[in-house]
Design a protein around this motif. Structure first.
Motif, PDB file in Angstrom:
ATOM      1  N   GLN A  75     120.072 -55.405  55.356  1.00 18.22           N
ATOM      2  CA  GLN A  75     118.803 -55.074  54.721  1.00 18.22           C
ATOM      3  C   GLN A  75     118.775 -53.621  54.249  1.00 18.22           C
ATOM      4  O   GLN A  75     118.310 -53.335  53.144  1.00 18.22           O
ATOM      5  N   THR A  76     119.269 -52.693  55.075  1.00 18.10           N
ATOM      6  CA  THR A  76     119.259 -51.286  54.647  1.00 18.10           C
ATOM      7  C   THR A  76     120.164 -51.087  53.441  1.00 18.10           C
ATOM      8  O   THR A  76     119.796 -50.375  52.500  1.00 18.10           O
ATOM      9  N   THR A  77     121.326 -51.725  53.440  1.00 10.50           N
ATOM     10  CA  THR A  77     122.251 -51.601  52.311  1.00 10.50           C
ATOM     11  C   THR A  77     121.625 -52.161  51.042  1.00 10.50           C
ATOM     12  O   THR A  77     121.691 -51.538  49.977  1.00 10.50           O
ATOM     13  N   LEU A  78     121.003 -53.327  51.149  1.00 10.74           N
ATOM     14  CA  LEU A  78     120.378 -53.947  49.985  1.00 10.74           C
ATOM     15  C   LEU A  78     119.182 -53.140  49.493  1.00 10.74           C
ATOM     16  O   LEU A  78     118.968 -53.014  48.280  1.00 10.74           O
ATOM     17  N   LEU A  79     118.418 -52.562  50.392  1.00 12.42           N
ATOM     18  CA  LEU A  79     117.274 -51.745  49.972  1.00 12.42           C
ATOM     19  C   LEU A  79     117.748 -50.546  49.151  1.00 12.42           C
ATOM     20  O   LEU A  79     117.140 -50.207  48.128  1.00 12.42           O
ATOM     21  N   GLY A  80     118.842 -49.917  49.550  1.00 11.97           N
ATOM     22  CA  GLY A  80     119.401 -48.810  48.774  1.00 11.97           C
ATOM     23  C   GLY A  80     119.866 -49.263  47.397  1.00 11.97           C
ATOM     24  O   GLY A  80     119.668 -48.572  46.403  1.00 11.97           O
ATOM     25  N   TRP A  81     120.473 -50.448  47.344  1.00 17.36           N
ATOM     26  CA  TRP A  81     120.902 -51.010  46.063  1.00 17.36           C
ATOM     27  C   TRP A  81     119.675 -51.256  45.180  1.00 17.36           C
ATOM     28  O   TRP A  81     119.693 -50.943  43.989  1.00 17.36           O
ATOM     29  N   CYS A  82     118.605 -51.783  45.769  1.00 20.16           N
ATOM     30  CA  CYS A  82     117.370 -52.026  45.001  1.00 20.16           C
ATOM     31  C   CYS A  82     116.761 -50.714  44.529  1.00 20.16           C
ATOM     32  O   CYS A  82     116.306 -50.628  43.383  1.00 20.16           O
ATOM     33  N   TRP A  83     116.747 -49.693  45.385  1.00 20.87           N
ATOM     34  CA  TRP A  83     116.194 -48.398  44.978  1.00 20.87           C
ATOM     35  C   TRP A  83     116.914 -47.917  43.729  1.00 20.87           C
ATOM     36  O   TRP A  83     116.291 -47.527  42.737  1.00 20.87           O
ATOM     37  N   THR A  84     118.250 -47.939  43.772  1.00 20.33           N
ATOM     38  CA  THR A  84     119.052 -47.441  42.652  1.00 20.33           C
ATOM     39  C   THR A  84     118.844 -48.296  41.407  1.00 20.33           C
ATOM     40  O   THR A  84     118.646 -47.771  40.301  1.00 20.33           O
ATOM     41  N   THR A  85     118.868 -49.603  41.571  1.00 18.35           N
ATOM     42  CA  THR A  85     118.681 -50.518  40.447  1.00 18.35           C
ATOM     43  C   THR A  85     117.311 -50.326  39.802  1.00 18.35           C
ATOM     44  O   THR A  85     117.191 -50.248  38.573  1.00 18.35           O
ATOM     45  N   LEU A  86     116.272 -50.221  40.618  1.00 16.00           N
ATOM     46  CA  LEU A  86     114.927 -50.039  40.074  1.00 16.00           C
ATOM     47  C   LEU A  86     114.768 -48.678  39.396  1.00 16.00           C
ATOM     48  O   LEU A  86     114.085 -48.567  38.373  1.00 16.00           O
ATOM     49  N   TRP A  87     115.376 -47.635  39.943  1.00 15.85           N
ATOM     50  CA  TRP A  87     115.316 -46.320  39.305  1.00 15.85           C
ATOM     51  C   TRP A  87     115.964 -46.395  37.923  1.00 15.85           C
ATOM     52  O   TRP A  87     115.413 -45.895  36.937  1.00 15.85           O
ATOM     53  N   LEU A  88     117.144 -47.012  37.861  1.00 17.08           N
ATOM     54  CA  LEU A  88     117.830 -47.154  36.574  1.00 17.08           C
ATOM     55  C   LEU A  88     116.969 -47.919  35.577  1.00 17.08           C
ATOM     56  O   LEU A  88     116.838 -47.522  34.411  1.00 17.08           O
ATOM     57  N   ARG A  89     116.399 -49.020  36.014  1.00 19.51           N
ATOM     58  CA  ARG A  89     115.585 -49.861  35.128  1.00 19.51           C
ATOM     59  C   ARG A  89     114.382 -49.082  34.605  1.00 19.51           C
ATOM     60  O   ARG A  89     114.032 -49.173  33.443  1.00 19.51           O
ATOM     61  N   GLY A 139     127.445 -42.494  37.579  1.00 20.71           N
ATOM     62  CA  GLY A 139     126.938 -41.528  38.547  1.00 20.71           C
ATOM     63  C   GLY A 139     126.905 -42.104  39.944  1.00 20.71           C
ATOM     64  O   GLY A 139     127.325 -43.238  40.184  1.00 20.71           O
ATOM     65  N   ARG A 140     126.375 -41.293  40.844  1.00 24.57           N
ATOM     66  CA  ARG A 140     126.339 -41.674  42.256  1.00 24.57           C
ATOM     67  C   ARG A 140     125.154 -40.973  42.903  1.00 24.57           C
ATOM     68  O   ARG A 140     124.823 -39.850  42.542  1.00 24.57           O
ATOM     69  N   ILE A 141     124.528 -41.643  43.875  1.00 27.37           N
ATOM     70  CA  ILE A 141     123.416 -41.030  44.597  1.00 27.37           C
ATOM     71  C   ILE A 141     123.495 -41.417  46.070  1.00 27.37           C
ATOM     72  O   ILE A 141     123.846 -42.550  46.410  1.00 27.37           O
ATOM     73  N   ALA A 142     123.180 -40.454  46.926  1.00 28.22           N
ATOM     74  CA  ALA A 142     123.112 -40.682  48.373  1.00 28.22           C
ATOM     75  C   ALA A 142     121.655 -40.972  48.741  1.00 28.22           C
ATOM     76  O   ALA A 142     120.749 -40.223  48.367  1.00 28.22           O
ATOM     77  N   LEU A 143     121.456 -42.067  49.464  1.00 31.61           N
ATOM     78  CA  LEU A 143     120.116 -42.482  49.874  1.00 31.61           C
ATOM     79  C   LEU A 143     120.054 -42.634  51.389  1.00 31.61           C
ATOM     80  O   LEU A 143     121.061 -42.945  52.030  1.00 31.61           O
ATOM     81  N   VAL A 144     118.863 -42.459  51.928  1.00 32.64           N
ATOM     82  CA  VAL A 144     118.608 -42.653  53.352  1.00 32.64           C
ATOM     83  C   VAL A 144     117.624 -43.803  53.499  1.00 32.64           C
ATOM     84  O   VAL A 144     116.642 -43.884  52.757  1.00 32.64           O
ATOM     85  N   ARG A 158     122.443 -44.484  55.973  1.00 39.57           N
ATOM     86  CA  ARG A 158     122.735 -43.657  54.813  1.00 39.57           C
ATOM     87  C   ARG A 158     123.731 -44.418  53.958  1.00 39.57           C
ATOM     88  O   ARG A 158     124.622 -45.084  54.483  1.00 39.57           O
ATOM     89  N   GLY A 159     123.555 -44.334  52.659  1.00 40.82           N
ATOM     90  CA  GLY A 159     124.488 -45.000  51.771  1.00 40.82           C
ATOM     91  C   GLY A 159     124.685 -44.234  50.480  1.00 40.82           C
ATOM     92  O   GLY A 159     123.772 -43.547  50.020  1.00 40.82           O
ATOM     93  N   ASP A 160     125.892 -44.311  49.948  1.00 38.46           N
ATOM     94  CA  ASP A 160     126.192 -43.775  48.624  1.00 38.46           C
ATOM     95  C   ASP A 160     126.269 -44.955  47.674  1.00 38.46           C
ATOM     96  O   ASP A 160     127.019 -45.909  47.917  1.00 38.46           O
ATOM     97  N   TYR A 161     125.520 -44.874  46.583  1.00 36.38           N
ATOM     98  CA  TYR A 161     125.438 -45.953  45.606  1.00 36.38           C
ATOM     99  C   TYR A 161     125.995 -45.453  44.280  1.00 36.38           C
ATOM    100  O   TYR A 161     125.562 -44.426  43.767  1.00 36.38           O
TER     101      TYR A 161
END
Length: 167
Positions: A75-89, A139-144, A158-161
């Motif tokens: 869930q934490t990994t997927l939430l970071g993926w969603c954060w990045t995907t939604l920011w891009l969108r 690019g790349r972003i570190a998320l918590v 913590r994850g790098d996306y």
């Protein structure tokens, strides 16, 4: 029914300047990633640079009656993926995102419904991501990500996306 090796169609970008409707995005996510329907996501909301999910514990129980670490990690990994995907969108980018690195610390057992929050690790993370997308096309972003049961911080991840170049 999803097929192995066949990408799921992307969700069309929202109109310029508008954000994705949470219900629409979550419905698409459930189709694109079949395990999502089993995660117990009850709600999603964005507040500034923070993305939050509210989740039911029941689908993620372990043999001890608390949160199963593997499910919580997914869930934490997927939430970071969603954060990045939604920011891009939101910024008009139709790109693929992959998790490059992820880790977590379990701090307390999860014994009831909970919330997960995700935000950039560093204040300048978003600005650096935007600059790299402009200059390099990737690019790349570190998320918590933090899992809260009431006022108790139970898990910190913590994850790098990585944002891949346009295809």
């Amino acid at each position: 029914m999803r097929e192995i090796g066949i990408p799921h169609p992307r969700l069309p970008l929202p109109p310029a300047g508008e954000a994705d409707e949470p219900a629409t995005f979550l419905a698409w996510l459930g189709e694109a990633i079949p395990m999502v329907e089993h995660l117990g996501i009850e709600a999603m909301r964005r507040d500034g640079d923070t993305l939050e999910w509210r989740l039911a514990l029941a689908p993620s129980l372990n043999d001890k009656g608390t949160g199963f670490g593997g499910a919580l990690t997914a869930q934490t990994t997927l939430l970071g993926w969603c954060w990045t995907t939604l920011w891009l969108r939101r910024h008009g980018y139709d790109r693929d995102v992959v998790v490059a690195e992820a880790g977590q610390r379990f701090l307390a057992p999860v014994t009831g419904d909970y919330r997960l929050v995700c935000l950039p690790e560093a204040e300048e993370g978003i600005e650096r991501l935007a600059e790299r997308l402009e200059s390099r096309g990737k690019g790349r972003i570190a998320l918590v990500q933090q899992l809260w049961w009431g006022d108790t911080l139970c898990l910190e991840a913590r994850g790098d996306y990585a944002v891949l170049p346009a295809r």
